[in-house]
Scaffold this motif. Structure first.
Motif, PDB file in Angstrom:
ATOM      1  N   GLN A 167       2.340  -2.398  15.850  1.00 30.25           N
ATOM      2  CA  GLN A 167       1.539  -2.830  14.700  1.00 30.25           C
ATOM      3  C   GLN A 167       2.274  -2.457  13.423  1.00 30.25           C
ATOM      4  N   LEU A 168       2.385  -3.428  12.523  1.00 31.12           N
ATOM      5  CA  LEU A 168       3.147  -3.221  11.298  1.00 31.12           C
ATOM      6  C   LEU A 168       2.355  -3.639  10.069  1.00 31.12           C
ATOM      7  N   TYR A 169       2.691  -3.010   8.949  1.00 34.68           N
ATOM      8  CA  TYR A 169       2.235  -3.478   7.641  1.00 34.68           C
ATOM      9  C   TYR A 169       3.494  -3.936   6.921  1.00 34.68           C
ATOM     10  N   VAL A 170       3.549  -5.221   6.571  1.00 37.63           N
ATOM     11  CA  VAL A 170       4.754  -5.796   5.968  1.00 37.63           C
ATOM     12  C   VAL A 170       4.394  -6.537   4.690  1.00 37.63           C
ATOM     13  N   GLY A 171       5.397  -6.748   3.849  1.00 35.84           N
ATOM     14  CA  GLY A 171       5.123  -7.506   2.640  1.00 35.84           C
ATOM     15  C   GLY A 171       6.345  -7.697   1.764  1.00 35.84           C
ATOM     16  N   ILE A 187       2.602  -9.521  -1.720  1.00 37.27           N
ATOM     17  CA  ILE A 187       2.093 -10.391  -0.661  1.00 37.27           C
ATOM     18  C   ILE A 187       2.289  -9.617   0.637  1.00 37.27           C
ATOM     19  N   ALA A 188       1.220  -9.083   1.208  1.00 37.23           N
ATOM     20  CA  ALA A 188       1.351  -8.186   2.360  1.00 37.23           C
ATOM     21  C   ALA A 188       0.340  -8.519   3.445  1.00 37.23           C
ATOM     22  N   LYS A 189       0.654  -8.095   4.669  1.00 40.20           N
ATOM     23  CA  LYS A 189      -0.176  -8.449   5.818  1.00 40.20           C
ATOM     24  C   LYS A 189       0.000  -7.418   6.934  1.00 40.20           C
ATOM     25  N   TYR A 190      -1.086  -7.156   7.658  1.00 45.85           N
ATOM     26  CA  TYR A 190      -1.013  -6.326   8.857  1.00 45.85           C
ATOM     27  C   TYR A 190      -0.666  -7.233  10.036  1.00 45.85           C
ATOM     28  N   LEU A 191       0.335  -6.838  10.814  1.00 42.16           N
ATOM     29  CA  LEU A 191       0.791  -7.655  11.937  1.00 42.16           C
ATOM     30  C   LEU A 191       0.603  -6.946  13.271  1.00 42.16           C
ATOM     31  N   PHE A 229       9.588  -5.139   2.770  1.00 43.96           N
ATOM     32  CA  PHE A 229       9.574  -3.929   3.588  1.00 43.96           C
ATOM     33  C   PHE A 229       8.790  -4.188   4.858  1.00 43.96           C
ATOM     34  N   GLN A 230       8.944  -3.264   5.823  1.00 47.22           N
ATOM     35  CA  GLN A 230       8.088  -3.249   7.021  1.00 47.22           C
ATOM     36  C   GLN A 230       7.778  -1.788   7.351  1.00 47.22           C
ATOM     37  N   LYS A 231       6.514  -1.505   7.655  1.00 47.93           N
ATOM     38  CA  LYS A 231       6.083  -0.138   7.965  1.00 47.93           C
ATOM     39  C   LYS A 231       5.305  -0.136   9.280  1.00 47.93           C
ATOM     40  N   ASN A 232       5.736   0.729  10.203  1.00 44.25           N
ATOM     41  CA  ASN A 232       5.001   0.909  11.455  1.00 44.25           C
ATOM     42  C   ASN A 232       3.778   1.764  11.156  1.00 44.25           C
TER      43      ASN A 232
END
Length: 213
Positions: free
Chosen positions: A121-125, A134-138, A153-156
């Protein structure tokens, strides 16, 4: 009216010529990585010396060790690893993240990027030039795109590892890390003034980043 039509024909002709000039003139142009001559890309290897290995790379199959300062590792499959990509305008990467790891804010000056979440699961934007996030949980199986040249960026966000596959519309997208570029290259006085920091604070930050020669 005739003058406008004439100019229109000239412009269209120039556009067609530009597109035609961009077309490949041979089936492939495998990069000759040993050639010291550098063009916008790489010179072509002798066609009689081309092998299947020029178009093959297995480095994306393995999960990378993520015990880094950011908790992420990028494994690239670009023209430097896969010479057959030369002039094709595409490449890939695999990004592995430790629990709560991050691929810090950066830009790809020569490519747009699209990622597919393999696991986790990532939070990216990304941030537009107007300063909008512009960001989204993936989740696993999701896809997200980052426009060319924009900070992203991408954050776990999980306590378990994560991985993505990324594709680019360039054989060599280039990566410029925001923090490393700022504190690893710019003079102290520029950083002090720009960030309204004290000189000691800037010097402390710069100790973490080695300037490029």
């Amino acid at each position: 009216m005739a003058s406008f039509a004439t100019h229109l024909v000239v412009v269209v002709t120039m556009l067609v010529a530009a597109v035609a000039a961009a077309e490949m003139l041979q089936d492939v142009c495998v990069a000759d990585l040993s050639n010291a001559v550098k063009v916008n890309g790489y010179t072509c290897k002798d066609s009689t010396q081309i092998t299947p290995e020029d178009f093959y790379f297995k480095g994306l199959a393995t999960i990378a060790a993520t015990n880094t300062s950011t908790g992420s590792v990028v494994t690239g499959a670009n023209v430097e690893k896969l010479p057959g990509l030369n002039t094709l305008g595409l490449s890939m990467s695999r990004i592995d993240y430790a629990p709560n790891g991050i691929n810090p804010p950066h830009v790809h000056p020569r490519a747009s990027e699209i990622i597919f979440v393999l696991e986790g699961q990532l939070y990216v934007g990304f941030v537009t030039t107007g300063g909008k996030l512009i960001a989204k949980y993936l989740n696993k199986g999701d896809v997200f795109a980052f426009p060319k040249g924009l900070l992203h960026f991408q954050k776990n966000i999980a306590n378990s590892p994560a991985s993505v596959l990324a594709a680019f519309d360039s054989q060599l997208p280039g990566t410029q890390s925001l923090v490393a570029s700022l504190f690893g290259a710019l003079p102290d006085n520029i950083l002090v003034k720009s960030f309204q920091l004290k000189p000691k604070q800037v010097k402390k930050m710069k100790l973490r980043y080695t300037p490029k020669k």
